[in-house]
Design a protein around this motif. Structure first.
Motif, PDB file in Angstrom:
ATOM      1  N   ILE A 197       0.854  -1.188   0.000  1.00 46.15           N
ATOM      2  CA  ILE A 197       0.000   0.000   0.000  1.00 46.15           C
ATOM      3  C   ILE A 197       0.887   1.234   0.000  1.00 46.15           C
ATOM      4  CG2 ILE A 197      -1.761   1.292   1.264  1.00 46.15           C
ATOM      5  CD1 ILE A 197      -2.572  -1.352   2.589  1.00 46.15           C
ATOM      6  N   ILE A 235       0.548   5.617   0.087  1.00 49.19           N
ATOM      7  CA  ILE A 235      -0.335   6.763   0.264  1.00 49.19           C
ATOM      8  C   ILE A 235       0.389   8.026  -0.180  1.00 49.19           C
ATOM      9  CG2 ILE A 235      -1.710   5.754   2.118  1.00 49.19           C
ATOM     10  CD1 ILE A 235      -0.047   7.417   4.095  1.00 49.19           C
ATOM     11  N   CYS A 269      -4.131  13.849   0.300  1.00 45.48           N
ATOM     12  CA  CYS A 269      -5.132  13.528   1.322  1.00 45.48           C
ATOM     13  C   CYS A 269      -5.945  14.763   1.719  1.00 45.48           C
ATOM     14  CB  CYS A 269      -4.444  12.935   2.555  1.00 45.48           C
ATOM     15  SG  CYS A 269      -5.603  12.486   3.865  1.00 45.48           S
ATOM     16  N   CYS A 303     -10.776   6.071   4.857  1.00 44.60           N
ATOM     17  CA  CYS A 303      -9.839   4.944   4.914  1.00 44.60           C
ATOM     18  C   CYS A 303      -9.814   4.325   6.310  1.00 44.60           C
ATOM     19  CB  CYS A 303      -8.438   5.386   4.497  1.00 44.60           C
ATOM     20  SG  CYS A 303      -7.786   6.773   5.459  1.00 44.60           S
ATOM     21  N   PHE A 352      -4.859   2.019   8.462  1.00 40.01           N
ATOM     22  CA  PHE A 352      -4.758   3.470   8.352  1.00 40.01           C
ATOM     23  C   PHE A 352      -5.149   4.161   9.651  1.00 40.01           C
ATOM     24  CE2 PHE A 352      -6.048   1.674   4.275  1.00 40.01           C
ATOM     25  CZ  PHE A 352      -5.025   2.095   3.456  1.00 40.01           C
ATOM     26  N   LEU A 360      -0.223   5.736   7.211  1.00 38.80           N
ATOM     27  CA  LEU A 360      -0.212   4.316   6.871  1.00 38.80           C
ATOM     28  C   LEU A 360       0.393   3.533   8.027  1.00 38.80           C
ATOM     29  CD1 LEU A 360      -0.731   2.164   4.720  1.00 38.80           C
ATOM     30  CD2 LEU A 360       1.539   2.669   3.796  1.00 38.80           C
ATOM     31  N   ALA A 396      -8.197  -3.044   2.180  1.00 37.18           N
ATOM     32  CA  ALA A 396      -7.310  -2.046   1.577  1.00 37.18           C
ATOM     33  C   ALA A 396      -7.915  -1.502   0.288  1.00 37.18           C
ATOM     34  CB  ALA A 396      -5.939  -2.652   1.304  1.00 37.18           C
ATOM     35  N   ALA A 433      -9.170   2.357  -0.521  1.00 40.31           N
ATOM     36  CA  ALA A 433      -8.709   3.099  -1.704  1.00 40.31           C
ATOM     37  C   ALA A 433      -9.893   3.575  -2.535  1.00 40.31           C
ATOM     38  CB  ALA A 433      -7.776   2.231  -2.537  1.00 40.31           C
ATOM     39  N   CYS A 489     -11.675   6.597  -0.854  1.00 40.70           N
ATOM     40  CA  CYS A 489     -10.902   7.829  -0.675  1.00 40.70           C
ATOM     41  C   CYS A 489     -11.316   8.878  -1.707  1.00 40.70           C
ATOM     42  CB  CYS A 489      -9.407   7.530  -0.798  1.00 40.70           C
ATOM     43  SG  CYS A 489      -8.390   9.019  -0.611  1.00 40.70           S
ATOM     44  N   ILE A 544      -4.720   6.797  -2.045  1.00 42.07           N
ATOM     45  CA  ILE A 544      -4.277   5.453  -1.655  1.00 42.07           C
ATOM     46  C   ILE A 544      -4.131   4.579  -2.895  1.00 42.07           C
ATOM     47  CG2 ILE A 544      -4.851   3.386  -0.330  1.00 42.07           C
ATOM     48  CD1 ILE A 544      -6.633   5.232   1.421  1.00 42.07           C
ATOM     49  N   ASP A 545      -2.987   3.922  -3.009  1.00 46.36           N
ATOM     50  CA  ASP A 545      -2.753   2.944  -4.081  1.00 46.36           C
ATOM     51  C   ASP A 545      -2.474   1.596  -3.456  1.00 46.36           C
ATOM     52  OD1 ASP A 545      -2.924   4.581  -6.437  1.00 46.36           O
ATOM     53  OD2 ASP A 545      -0.989   5.444  -5.872  1.00 46.36           O
TER      54      ASP A 545
END
Length: 64
Positions: free
Chosen positions: A3, A5, A10, A16, A24, A35, A48, A52, A55, A60-61
């Motif tokens: 993950i 961020i 943000c 999240c 998170f 994170l 997760a 994402a 969000c 978030i990836d």
């Protein structure tokens, strides 16, 4: 799974944390995402991905 961020993206909505509070958190001073675990177990993949997707800032990836 990994993950990533982007704290600069943000917007501190907290979605999240609501989706995955084991992955998170938010900084006390401004609510920006923190994170907790960059490489969680595969069992956390759905949470997760949900975080994402929720969000609003796309900060978030999730990489599988």
């Amino acid at each position: 799974m990994r993950i990533e961020i982007d704290q600069d993206k943000c917007c501190a909505a907290g979605q999240c944390v609501l989706a995955a509070d084991d992955l998170f958190d938010q900084r006390d001073e401004d609510g920006v995402v923190v994170l907790l675990e960059a490489t969680p177990p595969e069992a956390a993949l759905d949470r997760a991905r949900e975080a994402a997707a929720l969000c609003p800032a796309a900060a978030i990836d999730v990489h599988v």
